[in-house]
Design an enzyme around this catalytic site. Sequence first.
Site, mmCIF file in Angstrom:
data_model
loop_
_atom_site.group_PDB
_atom_site.id
_atom_site.type_symbol
_atom_site.label_atom_id
_atom_site.label_comp_id
_atom_site.label_asym_id
_atom_site.label_seq_id
_atom_site.Cartn_x
_atom_site.Cartn_y
_atom_site.Cartn_z
ATOM 1 N N GLU A 170 0.683 -1.690 -0.185
ATOM 2 C CA GLU A 170 0.506 0.207 0.470
ATOM 3 C C GLU A 170 0.709 0.835 -0.585
ATOM 4 O OE1 GLU A 170 -3.157 -0.235 2.681
ATOM 5 O OE2 GLU A 170 -3.032 2.484 2.897
ATOM 6 N N GLU A 175 -2.392 11.703 3.163
ATOM 7 C CA GLU A 175 -2.473 10.702 4.913
ATOM 8 C C GLU A 175 -3.023 11.497 5.810
ATOM 9 O OE1 GLU A 175 -2.006 7.137 5.509
ATOM 10 O OE2 GLU A 175 -4.348 6.510 6.098
#
Length: 345
Positions: A170, A175
């Site tokens: 990932e 974020e």
Amino acid sequence: MFRLSCAALAFISVSIPISMSIPIFSDPSFGAGSQSRSWPSLRAPSKSTLSGLPYKNWTLTDNYQGEDFLEHWNFFNRSDPTHGLVNYQNAANAKHKGLASVQGKSLILAVDNKTHLAKGAKRDSVRISSKKLYNAGSLFIADFVSVPAACGVWPAWWSVGVGASWPNGEVDVLENVHKVNNNKMTLHTSVGCTVEQLKPNQLRGKVDRTDCASSGKNNQGCGVMDYDTTAYGDGFNKAGGGVYAHTWEKDAIHIWHFARKDIPEDIKNGAPDPSKWPLPTGSFVAGSCDFSKHFHDHTLTIDTTIGGDWGGDAKGLKAAHCPQTAAELVEDPKNFDGASIEYAI
Ligand SMILES: *[C@@H]1O[C@H](CO)[C@@H](O)[C@H](O)[C@H]1NC(C)=O
Ligand SMILES: *[C@@H]1O[C@H](CO)[C@@H](O)[C@H](O)[C@H]1NC(C)=O
Ligand SMILES: *[C@@H]1O[C@H](CO)[C@@H](O)[C@H](O)[C@H]1NC(C)=O
């Protein structure tokens, strides 16, 4: 190209308006077999503020834009694997409820901010993933006009391998949670992937961890923090948003954040040249990790969840000056009137 239609944002709260286009480039020489594992000998900024990356002839392969933007993305319609308090909507419902739309020159993804919820109920949101899968030899450019900034909210622009169960590689580009201004870039893998410990003069962010493995309760991954106050949240939005660009090569993943005023001309002209860009904000150099084993067949993803494993963490909420728990926050729609439209350009 980067204009957001403010009026069209009515009824949308926490939103990720992004510019209509996410151009994606590929390196035509990639896979020719000539690349050794010697990729990133980044130059020190004392000698040059440039990235130090070799020139590559990036060719545009996909350009997500226009009215049919959403036709190329799947709507994730299962429960949130990160345990957020959201009901991810399918395409038809997301569009019907105004939670995913193309407006003027922007794509808007939103969290419902109209509905009062009963205790324990979840709030409608969306998570979209590109139908096309991507691999090493790619350059991604995403222009965000604004990002969600509110207590309990956890938005992300990221990619993840399909097929095997998580962590199957990932890449988290943009974020964080709540209303902080710094951005956390992270790779998550199964065990056996530690990236090189880069020196402070090889990137602009601050290396946090180098072991990318996420296992058991330890799902931190390897991360780089960007403490620039225009990287995320209200700070990002006040700067008029900006561009997140990242290259995914066989032996390295580099991420750049450019605030609106700093977006390189080559990006604006549609001919990005990372060799002319400044040092990356975040860099992950494979070192002993075999990136080809840990990162492949990625779907690009944009989502906003509420609470959950990270956004619901009590210590994190407190540190971000959010007095309520995620369960309390989620009930009141007013908590999800994001600030984003105020800063749209
Ligand atoms: C939802 O949030 C948007 C954006 O902040 C705002 O314009 C709108 O008035 C809000 N909707 C409701 C019903 O409060
Ligand atoms: C870059 O690649 C494109 C497409 O393969 C090609 O048409 C063009 O001539 C190349 N440019 C350079 C400078 O190599
Ligand atoms: C849920 O998502 C899957 C995968 O994209 C899709 O095949 C399916 O039709 C969706 N279901 C609904 C009810 O939208």
